[in-house]
Design a protein around this motif. Structure first.
Motif, short mmCIF file in Angstrom:
data_model
loop_
_atom_site.label_atom_id
_atom_site.label_comp_id
_atom_site.label_asym_id
_atom_site.label_seq_id
_atom_site.Cartn_x
_atom_site.Cartn_y
_atom_site.Cartn_z
N ARG A 188 0.83 -1.21 0.00
CA ARG A 188 0.00 0.00 0.00
C ARG A 188 0.86 1.26 0.00
O ARG A 188 0.49 2.28 -0.60
CB ARG A 188 -0.93 -0.02 1.21
N GLN A 189 2.00 1.18 0.68
CA GLN A 189 2.93 2.32 0.66
C GLN A 189 3.45 2.57 -0.76
O GLN A 189 3.55 3.72 -1.20
CB GLN A 189 4.09 2.06 1.61
N GLU A 190 3.77 1.50 -1.45
CA GLU A 190 4.23 1.62 -2.83
C GLU A 190 3.13 2.18 -3.72
O GLU A 190 3.39 2.99 -4.62
CB GLU A 190 4.69 0.26 -3.35
N ARG A 193 3.01 5.82 -3.16
CA ARG A 193 4.13 6.48 -3.81
C ARG A 193 3.87 6.64 -5.31
O ARG A 193 4.15 7.70 -5.89
CB ARG A 193 5.41 5.67 -3.60
#
Length: 329
Positions: A188-190, A193
């Motif tokens: 989810r962080q990717e 980003r």
């Protein structure tokens, strides 16, 4: 000074009216003007004139092209390239985000499956441990002469093995839960980003498109409002260099701005009739006072009175001509 002297000389005139009484009139000098004044259009950069698209005397609408510069072709190409870059950034960014969204869903689903499988293993290990423990307790209740010490040790060993398997299964379940949380968070962080990168790329690309579009606008001189082209000061092949290229104005209605002596301003009000004469006029023009100025010029001691002409056709051909004004009061 000449205007002030003439205004004083012509200040108050008396003429016979239709009813036999004297008609009082105020005379002054004035100038024929378009309603918004003359609009002089210049090119702020040193571009080269490619084409003049209008003629003197032509009526144009707001936004109409008047002068086209040579940079138009290159700036059209610049805009096209910027728009292509924007489209590419949008498509590539959307594709990357879509793939990562799929990866997030896949990570979550695989983690859910792994947890479900391990939870079942814990259930099985717990059942095996419970079975081994009950069997041990059952054998401990039997007379020691019937059950050997070796058999009791085997039962106890089986309980310990089952207990260890259960503990290991629970530890693995905890590990999988933590690993699933971490992998999902990273995915989810990717995704975040990639979404941010796409937005930044799109913003930069849109900025380039806006700049290219603005530069393209500067390659064409356009009419800022409806009006008539009065003068063209440029020719194809000339360099603009910041000078005036076109003069235009709105010619309907036309006005006369009269310089009235300060002592007579208070006698004039909106709606009063005015007669306009001049050496270049074939006849008398008629109009009505529209506004009376409140500011007195320090040098000439006069104020401005704005007269709207009833017929603008003749006056529109004599812009800035000095005329004689007679206002009936």
């Amino acid at each position: 000074m000449r205007k002030a002297i003439l205004s004083c000389i012509l200040a108050v005139l008396f003429f016979g009216g239709a009813d036999g009484r004297a008609e009082e009139k105020i005379g002054a000098l004035g100038r024929i003007e378009p309603p918004g004044g003359l609009v002089q259009l210049a090119c702020p950069h040193g571009d080269v004139v490619a084409e003049i698209t209008v003629k003197e005397g032509e009526y144009v609408k707001k936004g109409a092209a008047l002068v086209v510069f040579e940079s138009k072709v290159s700036r059209e190409l610049e805009l096209s390239q910027a728009q292509a870059t924007l489209k590419e950034a949008d498509e590539l960014g959307a594709k990357g985000v879509a793939l990562q969204e799929l990866k997030v869903r896949e990570t979550v689903e695989l983690g859910r499956i792994a947890l479900t499988v391990q939870e079942q293993r814990v259930v099985v290990a717990d059942a095996e441990y419970d079975f081994a423990l009950k069997r041990q307790n059952r054998y401990e209740g039997i007379d020691g002469e019937t059950l050997s010490a070796q058999q009791m040790d085997e039962r106890k060993s089986q309980v310990k093995v089952a207990q260890a398997k259960l503990a290991a299964a629970k530890l693995e379940l905890d590990r999988l839960r933590l690993a699933n949380e971490i992998s999902t968070a990273f995915a989810r962080q990717e995704l975040g980003r990639l979404v941010l990168n796409r937005e930044m790329s799109m913003t930069q690309a849109r900025t380039r498109v806006d700049l290219a579009r603005e530069r393209l606008k500067q390659s064409v001189l356009r009419a800022p409002k409806d009006g008539t082209v009065l003068e063209i000061h440029a020719r194809a092949g000339e360099t603009a260099g910041g000078r005036v290229m076109v003069t235009m104005a709105n010619l309907e209605p036309m006005y006369v701005t009269a310089e009235i002596f300060e002592g007579d301003l208070s006698k004039i009000s909106a709606g009063m009739k005015a007669a306009i004469t001049g050496s270049a006029l074939s006849g008398t023009l008629h109009g009505e006072v529209e506004t009376v100025g409140r500011v007195i010029s320090g040098g000439s001691r006069t104020g401005k009175v704005r007269i709207r002409l009833l017929d603008s056709k003749a006056a529109s051909k004599l812009i800035n001509m000095e005329v004689d004004v007679s206002i009936k009061i």
